[in-house]
Motif scaffolding. Structure first.
Motif, PDB file in Angstrom:
ATOM      1  N   ARG A   1       0.830  -1.207   0.000  1.00 29.61           N
ATOM      2  CA  ARG A   1       0.000   0.000   0.000  1.00 29.61           C
ATOM      3  C   ARG A   1       0.867   1.260   0.000  1.00 29.61           C
ATOM      4  O   ARG A   1       0.515   2.262  -0.631  1.00 29.61           O
TER       5      ARG A   1
ATOM      6  N   PHE B   1       0.803   4.162  -2.860  1.00 27.95           N
ATOM      7  CA  PHE B   1       0.178   5.398  -2.382  1.00 27.95           C
ATOM      8  C   PHE B   1       0.307   6.549  -3.384  1.00 27.95           C
ATOM      9  O   PHE B   1      -0.665   7.275  -3.622  1.00 27.95           O
TER      10      PHE B   1
ATOM     11  N   THR C   1      -6.988   1.190   3.071  1.00 26.93           N
ATOM     12  CA  THR C   1      -7.670   2.003   2.061  1.00 26.93           C
ATOM     13  C   THR C   1      -8.635   2.986   2.715  1.00 26.93           C
ATOM     14  O   THR C   1      -8.743   4.144   2.286  1.00 26.93           O
TER      15      THR C   1
ATOM     16  N   GLN D   1      -6.584   5.703   4.015  1.00 23.41           N
ATOM     17  CA  GLN D   1      -6.047   6.466   2.898  1.00 23.41           C
ATOM     18  C   GLN D   1      -7.129   7.348   2.289  1.00 23.41           C
ATOM     19  O   GLN D   1      -6.877   8.522   1.959  1.00 23.41           O
TER      20      GLN D   1
END
Length: 615
Positions: free
Chosen positions: A409, A413, A585, A588
């Motif tokens: 991840r 990003f 996620t 994020q």
């Protein structure tokens, strides 16, 4: 969205307005009647979506059976609220077969033997026929139980699951040893520090020797020598074979090969059982090997990599299988001369680093391809090595998978940032795009030209949002194969009841977590981890702004729960990866929504035509 009787609305259901073009008065099941604004396209889309959802839900098991490696059977079961090991059904390929003849220990006691003792192996060499036909893998157990017996890989002829290797000679002008020859051994035990030499003298004057040595893992070195002490020249060639009474109990699949295997011409050859049944498969090569692969285990004959040989996979008269090789050209041996031929024999676990080490240090061509990495090998192997390094760092494979997910991840990003920026820009141009679609609704070609021109002027890319998904697909598939194909993941525990990350979650609320004596059907036996996966997906979709299209709303509302069912049979390790990815996620998205607040704002719809005219 609620439906009328024609669409299958249950008795007593309430009615709701469906916004769209056109109205109709439809009788309701509660005796009421009302005005509905029914959008026919939405109804059509809903029907299409329902059909697709049903096809996915019921067709997914058949698709995964063909494309994906099959899941390992559950290592544990939950009974009475307690975790209990499950017997490994794939350990003995002939345990329930009518070919099972006599007890293995009885057969072993019938012939003279040399014991094999290494840190990884235990067994014996049969002096009758010079066969390695008794081998146990001491580092691997059949089940996750503490007192589980080790894996039995090789068994002698006459016992159930007969599976052995034999070494010898063929020739003209000499009497060569056969399956009934009793060899003489130089010592009682073969270990990494004490090699053993077998000798046999023929009636025609030839002295045959087989010098055997073994390393601390699974590789035997075979040095075959014949001295012609007779009065006439002989034509002779060494050979080696692996005999297997039956097919492997592990399934042979498109994405995970099990069965006959060879390396020839610089490429791995994954041969199907049925092809060998039809006719012998032959491969002429210099450098390569031949043998049989199970899901986690391998036997392989490795001839001298510098000498041309003929590899072969063939059926036997007893409906078994035999892999063998012999030299392409026989050796002419004059009286008083001798010749030596060096080869190797591997019998053990398909440990990734060990196979790669043998390939590099011993020069065995494509030996690492005994593991069927497939098309994504370029991704799978780096993932494995990094995951294995994390495991050795933290000591828990579940935690290692979580750290792997965080790493992936973080690497993605920057791409996600560009994705969200593109989504924000796309959302901003939606009103302009809708206006173009309305203006050129009768000229589709001009409509597409104007929309593409709008994208260029606004500097937006409608496909940018797909990039992270396209990158994630091969990563997910690669991790899936790593979890299921590599023995390093086998029987690896995580927390609590999760005793094997390569198997499905055994704990389900449908039988009150094992308290009820009831085994739910596999299709609905949803474990706790898949339920957590569905919940994480629900909150992830919930955080997204609601789409304008009703069909998209319906898809997003049901998708988390469909995925819960679809992912339930998969390895827990893969589900841990997905749950961690969803949680990351969500965090994020929260950060990026703060940076791009336009994404959270609802798109303003154009006013209806009548209202626009009135204005």
């Amino acid at each position: 969205m609620e439906r009328s009787r024609a669409a299958g609305l249950p008795q007593g259901a309430s009615c709701a307005a469906i916004h769209g073009a056109g109205t109709a008065t439809i009788p309701c099941h509660d005796g009421l009647s009302g005005d509905y604004s029914v959008k026919k396209d939405d109804q059509k889309n809903f029907v299409i979506f329902a059909v697709l959802a049903a096809l996915i839900l019921f067709g997914w098991p058949q698709i995964t059976h063909w494309i994906f490696p099959q899941q390992q059977p559950a290592s544990v079961k939950i009974e009475g609220g307690k975790t209990k090991p499950v017997a490994n059904a794939g350990t003995d390929p002939a345990a329930d077969s009518p070919k099972a003849l006599r007890d293995r220990q009885v057969v072993l006691a019938e012939t003279p033997r040399v014991q094999i003792e290494t840190p990884s192996l235990r067994g014996s060499i049969n002096l009758k026929g010079a066969r390695i036909d008794d081998l146990v893998l001491t580092q691997y157990a059949e089940t996750v139980a503490k007192n589980s017996p080790p894996i039995h890989l090789l068994s002698p002829s006459g016992a159930k699951g007969a599976y052995f290797a034999q070494f010898g000679w063929q020739g003209a002008g000499a009497e060569t040893p056969d399956a009934n020859t009793i060899w003489q051994a130089s010592g009682p035990r073969l270990t990494p520090t004490t090699p053993v030499t077998l000798t046999s003298q023929s009636a025609t004057g030839q002295l045959f020797r087989i010098e055997l040595s073994v390393d601390e893992n699974y590789m035997f070195s075979i040095r075959q020598t014949v001295a012609n002490n007779g009065s006439a020249p002989v034509s002779i060639t060494p050979f080696a074979l692996i005999s297997r009474a039956e097919r492997s109990a592990d399934p042979d699949q498109w994405a995970a090969h099990v069965g006959p295997i060879a390396s020839a011409g610089g490429a791995a050859k994954y041969v199907n059982w049925k092809d060998v049944d039809a006719e012998a498969q032959q491969f002429a090569t210099t450098g390569g090997w031949v043998g049989y692969t199970d899901h986690y285990w391998l036997t392989a004959l490795v001839p001298d990599q510098r000498v041309p040989v003929a590899l072969q996979q063939r059926p036997t008269p007893a409906k078994g299988y035999q892999a063998d090789y012999q030299l392409s050209d026989p050796i002419n041996l004059a009286p008083g001369k001798k010749v030596t031929y060096n080869s190797r024999f591997f019998a053990g676990a398909k440990e990734v680093k060990l196979l790669d080490k043998y390939q590099d240090e011993l020069g065995i061509v494509k030996f690492g391809h005994a593991i069927d990495w497939g098309w994504y090998g370029v991704i799978e192997q780096p993932i494995f090595y990094y995951l294995d390094w994390l495991f050795r760092l933290v000591g828990n494979f579940g935690v290692a998978i979580i750290l792997l997910t965080i790493t992936i991840r973080l690497l993605l990003f920057p791409i996600a940032q560009r994705q969200f920026a593109s989504m924000a820009a796309m959302r901003a141009v939606q009103p302009k795009m809708k206006a173009l679609q309305e203006r050129y609704k009768d000229d589709k070609q001009r409509q597409q030209q104007e929309i593409m021109k709008l994208y260029k002027e606004e500097k937006v890319n409608p496909l940018a949002g797909c990039l992270p998904i396209l990158i994630q697909i091969p990563i997910m598939f690669a991790l899936y194969k790593v979890l299921l194909l590599t023995i390093e993941m086998r029987h690896q525990p995580f927390v609590a009841w999760i005793r094997d990350l390569s198997a499905p979650d055994p704990l389900t609320p449908l039988n009150l977590f094992g308290l009820l004596n009831f085994a739910p059907p596999t299709f609905i036996a949803i474990g706790v981890i898949p339920i957590l996966l569905g919940i994480s997906m629900y909150f992830q979709f919930k955080l997204n702004p609601a789409p304008m299209d009703d069909m998209q709303k319906q898809i997003f509302s049901i998708m988390p729960w469909m995925m819960m069912f679809l992912m339930a049979p998969f390895a827990v390790g893969l589900q841990v990866y997905w749950i961690t990815s969803n949680v990351l996620t969500i965090g994020q998205q929260w950060l990026l929504y703060k940076k791009h607040p336009a994404l959270k704002e609802p798109i303003k719809k154009d006013p209806p035509k009548k209202e626009a005219k009135a204005k």
